[in-house]
Every structure is written in C-alpha cells, then in structure tokens.
Design a protein around this motif. Structure first.
Motif, PDB file in Angstrom:
ATOM      1  N   GLU A  47       0.810  -1.217   0.000  1.00 23.32           N
ATOM      2  CA  GLU A  47       0.000   0.000   0.000  1.00 23.32           C
ATOM      3  C   GLU A  47       0.843   1.267   0.000  1.00 23.32           C
ATOM      4  O   GLU A  47       0.410   2.324   0.446  1.00 23.32           O
ATOM      5  N   GLN A  48       2.069   1.144  -0.454  1.00 26.74           N
ATOM      6  CA  GLN A  48       2.963   2.259  -0.718  1.00 26.74           C
ATOM      7  C   GLN A  48       3.744   1.903  -1.984  1.00 26.74           C
ATOM      8  O   GLN A  48       3.864   0.728  -2.336  1.00 26.74           O
ATOM      9  N   ASP A  78      -4.985   4.254  -6.063  1.00 18.26           N
ATOM     10  CA  ASP A  78      -5.952   5.067  -5.326  1.00 18.26           C
ATOM     11  C   ASP A  78      -5.648   4.957  -3.837  1.00 18.26           C
ATOM     12  O   ASP A  78      -5.973   3.965  -3.200  1.00 18.26           O
ATOM     13  N   SER A  79      -5.034   5.973  -3.278  1.00 18.18           N
ATOM     14  CA  SER A  79      -4.580   5.913  -1.892  1.00 18.18           C
ATOM     15  C   SER A  79      -5.724   5.902  -0.891  1.00 18.18           C
ATOM     16  O   SER A  79      -5.525   5.532   0.272  1.00 18.18           O
ATOM     17  N   GLU A  80      -6.920   6.290  -1.289  1.00 13.95           N
ATOM     18  CA  GLU A  80      -8.043   6.309  -0.354  1.00 13.95           C
ATOM     19  C   GLU A  80      -8.698   4.943  -0.238  1.00 13.95           C
ATOM     20  O   GLU A  80      -8.822   4.393   0.862  1.00 13.95           O
ATOM     21  N   LYS A  82      -7.653   2.117  -2.006  1.00 12.62           N
ATOM     22  CA  LYS A  82      -6.590   1.109  -2.108  1.00 12.62           C
ATOM     23  C   LYS A  82      -7.070  -0.170  -2.784  1.00 12.62           C
ATOM     24  O   LYS A  82      -6.740  -1.274  -2.377  1.00 12.62           O
ATOM     25  N   ARG A 325       3.959   9.109  -2.286  1.00 11.00           N
ATOM     26  CA  ARG A 325       2.908   9.378  -1.305  1.00 11.00           C
ATOM     27  C   ARG A 325       2.476   8.099  -0.613  1.00 11.00           C
ATOM     28  O   ARG A 325       2.241   7.074  -1.239  1.00 11.00           O
ATOM     29  N   LYS A 326       2.350   8.146   0.703  1.00  5.50           N
ATOM     30  CA  LYS A 326       1.878   7.005   1.467  1.00  5.50           C
ATOM     31  C   LYS A 326       0.356   6.957   1.441  1.00  5.50           C
ATOM     32  O   LYS A 326      -0.318   7.960   1.228  1.00  5.50           O
ATOM     33  N   ALA A 327      -0.173   5.749   1.668  1.00  8.13           N
ATOM     34  CA  ALA A 327      -1.610   5.617   1.826  1.00  8.13           C
ATOM     35  C   ALA A 327      -2.061   6.386   3.062  1.00  8.13           C
ATOM     36  O   ALA A 327      -1.276   6.639   3.980  1.00  8.13           O
ATOM     37  N   ASP A 328      -3.331   6.749   3.102  1.00  5.64           N
ATOM     38  CA  ASP A 328      -3.829   7.554   4.205  1.00  5.64           C
ATOM     39  C   ASP A 328      -3.610   6.883   5.553  1.00  5.64           C
ATOM     40  O   ASP A 328      -3.333   7.541   6.542  1.00  5.64           O
TER      41      ASP A 328
END
Length: 336
Positions: A47-48, A78-80, A82, A325-328
């Motif tokens: 997830e990164q 999609d970081s939101e 995932k 960018r990292k996941a939330d």
C-alpha cells in the motif's frame, strides 16, 4: 464474492491443465520480502510505492552457472480506497549460452473484506513478453559441423500471461498463482535454423502456492514462518520452508530449506534407473531496514547434494526503497 472466488479458481485449474517441457522458472530466495515475483495478485500489498533490485549468483565456481537480475516497482493507484494495485517487473536471466529477458506489467484488484480494512482478497493478472536467446558461439561441440547447434546468436520473443489470487490479514496470508501460461505452450518451437528446431530453453508453466503466519513472541519480537510449493507438472514438487525472526520491525534473521518431494506419479518415476534426489539446499537470510524507507537483504544458499563439492553456494542481495505518497493509513506493519 463466492462466485468471484469460484471463477478465479476455475481459471487457475484450467490454465494448469497443460504441461510443458523446458527449463525451470527463476526463483529468488528472498521472494519472502516481495512475493510479486511469484504472484501478480501481491501487487500493491504494501500500500505504498515500493521499488526493489535483486541480484542472484548461483552455484559460484561453476562456469556458466545461472545469474539473475530483477528490478520491480509496485504500488496502489488510489490511496483512499486502495483497490487498484499496479506493478512492473524486469528480469534478466543467463545460464551458460541461454538467456531470457522479460518485462511484465501486473495489475491487482484488491477487495476490502471488513470495516476495519485489515483483510483483503486480491485478484491479479500479469502480461508481458520474454526474449529467449541462444548463443552458439559459447558452445563447444565435439563435431564442429554439428547442425543441431546454431552458428551464432539467435533469439525470439514469446508473449506471456500469469494469474493469481492472494488473501491476507494481520496474522496470516495465502496465495496461489499460475505463471508462464503461454511460455509453456509447445505448439510452436522458439527457434528454427538449418531445418532444425529447438524448444528446450523455454520456461515451464508453473503453479505456485504460498502461505505464512505471524506470531508475536514478545515486545518487539515476532516469528514469521512461511511456505512455498512450486510444481511444473513434470518433475518433483519443490517445497520451500522458511522461518524469520523480526526484531523491532527493523532486523529480520532466519533461514529456509528447499527440497523436492514426490507428490504425483510422473514419467520420471517410471523410467528405469532414473531417480531425482529430494535434497536440495538450505539458506540463511537476513534483511535490515537501514531507514524506514531503505532496506537491504542478503541470503546464502548451501547445496546439500553431490553438486556441493564443485561449487561454493549461491549468493543473493536485494535493495528495497519505499517512496512517493503514502496511503492515508496503514493499520499494521507489512510483514508479508
């Protein structure tokens, strides 16, 4: 959900129905740190965005022994939510006069299974192409006019696809995949020259099954056993058993045992006087997080067979880098 799982399982069973005859697939000892090399459904699991370089030198001391390089990158789009994992893999493998260079794109659709988002089921597909080559200049035949061998270097391109499923939660994981589906198709030979054909350097179709668990032994100490089963439908089934101790989420130390077992009755079992030893190798493995974003891994494989007297083991090193960018939110460290 049940129908989706049934369809994916059916695709894998149909895909493995045909067997091939060729060389073994590439396998890194340190697949335990990044399983995308054996299952496209693993894509995006961390997830990164994560990039990894792997270099493997096998059977040191033997001329023409296998040498392999792997460069991969994967993450989530999609970081939101995932839900969509995307990855790329570049592989270069050389064995004496034979070589194979591959490029794959992987996609994984990641289903969220609970409100806490601690469980995911992924379905992955990979598509790519492999250039197989054979350098006749590196061969030294007894008969200099042997027409079975090419006069120089020849090559050909073969497209390929792979499928996989992967489930995980904070305590355990399981995955299954089929690799080199089209490469295992023997309907056409790779090379043809001087009215002679050859197809024996193509990779075999393989099925992989992976699984593992995580146990908290004490504060800052975890135990991570894992298993990989690999089958090419021709020879013995290969089994890798690994165990890692994780100290403070930064230092991994452990080892593994790789062996072959007879699970199915096959042609090599019926051939008179032919037996394949189940003994293979054991390995020592370590990984260190130099920083939260940079990790270095090293492993050494020691052969336990007659080959051990003429070679000095296999060495493998990996470099991993987390970036972008990292996941939330990541609810648990990525130990799998």
């Amino acid at each position: 959900m049940k129908n989706v799982i049934k369809i994916a399982s059916l695709l894998i069973l149909l895909a493995i129905g045909k067997g091939g005859s060729a060389q073994q697939n590439i396998q890194f000892t340190q697949y335990i740190f990044n399983s995308m090399s054996v299952n496209p459904a693993y894509t995006g699991y961390k997830e990164q965005w994560f990039a990894q370089l792997g270099l493997r030198s096998q059977w040191l001391g033997i001329a023409g022994a296998p040498e392999t390089g792997l460069l991969s990158i994967d993450g989530i789009l999609d970081s939101e939510n995932k839900r969509h994992g995307l990855g790329m893999q570049l592989t270069a493998d050389r064995l004496g006069p034979q070589a194979a260079t591959s490029a794959y794109a992987n996609y994984a659709f990641r289903l969220r299974l609970n409100d806490e988002d601690t469980q995911r089921l992924s379905f992955g597909i990979g598509a790519g192409v492999t250039q197989y080559s054979l350098d006749g200049n590196l061969l030294d035949p007894i008969d200099g006019s042997d027409l079975v061998l090419p006069a120089g270097k020849i090559s050909n391109w073969v497209p390929d696809v792979r499928f996989g499923i992967y489930y995980y939660n904070p305590k355990w994981y399981f995955g299954a995949s089929v690799m080199d589906l089209l490469s295992g198709d023997q309907s056409n030979n790779i090379f043809r020259w001087d009215n002679t054909t050859t197809d024996n350097i193509r990779r075999r179709r393989h099925i992989y099954v992976i699984g593992g668990a995580l146990f908290n032994l004490a504060h800052g100490l975890c135990f991570r056993p894992s298993l990989l089963v690999k089958d090419d439908f021709k020879g013995p089934t290969a089994v890798d058993v690994n165990a890692m101790f994780i100290f403070g989420e930064r230092l991994w130390i452990g080892g593994g045992w790789r062996t072959g077992v007879t699970v199915f009755e096959r042609e090599y079992n019926r051939m008179s006087g032919n037996s394949l030893s189940g003994r293979n190798a054991f390995s020592a493995v370590t990984q260190l997080y130099v920083t939260p974003a940079l990790r270095i891994g090293y492993s050494y494989d020691h052969i336990v067979s007659r080959l051990s007297s003429v070679q000095h083991g296999s060495h493998e090193i990996t470099l991993g880098l987390t970036f972008g960018r990292k996941a939330d939110r990541i609810l648990s460290p990525r130990f799998f």
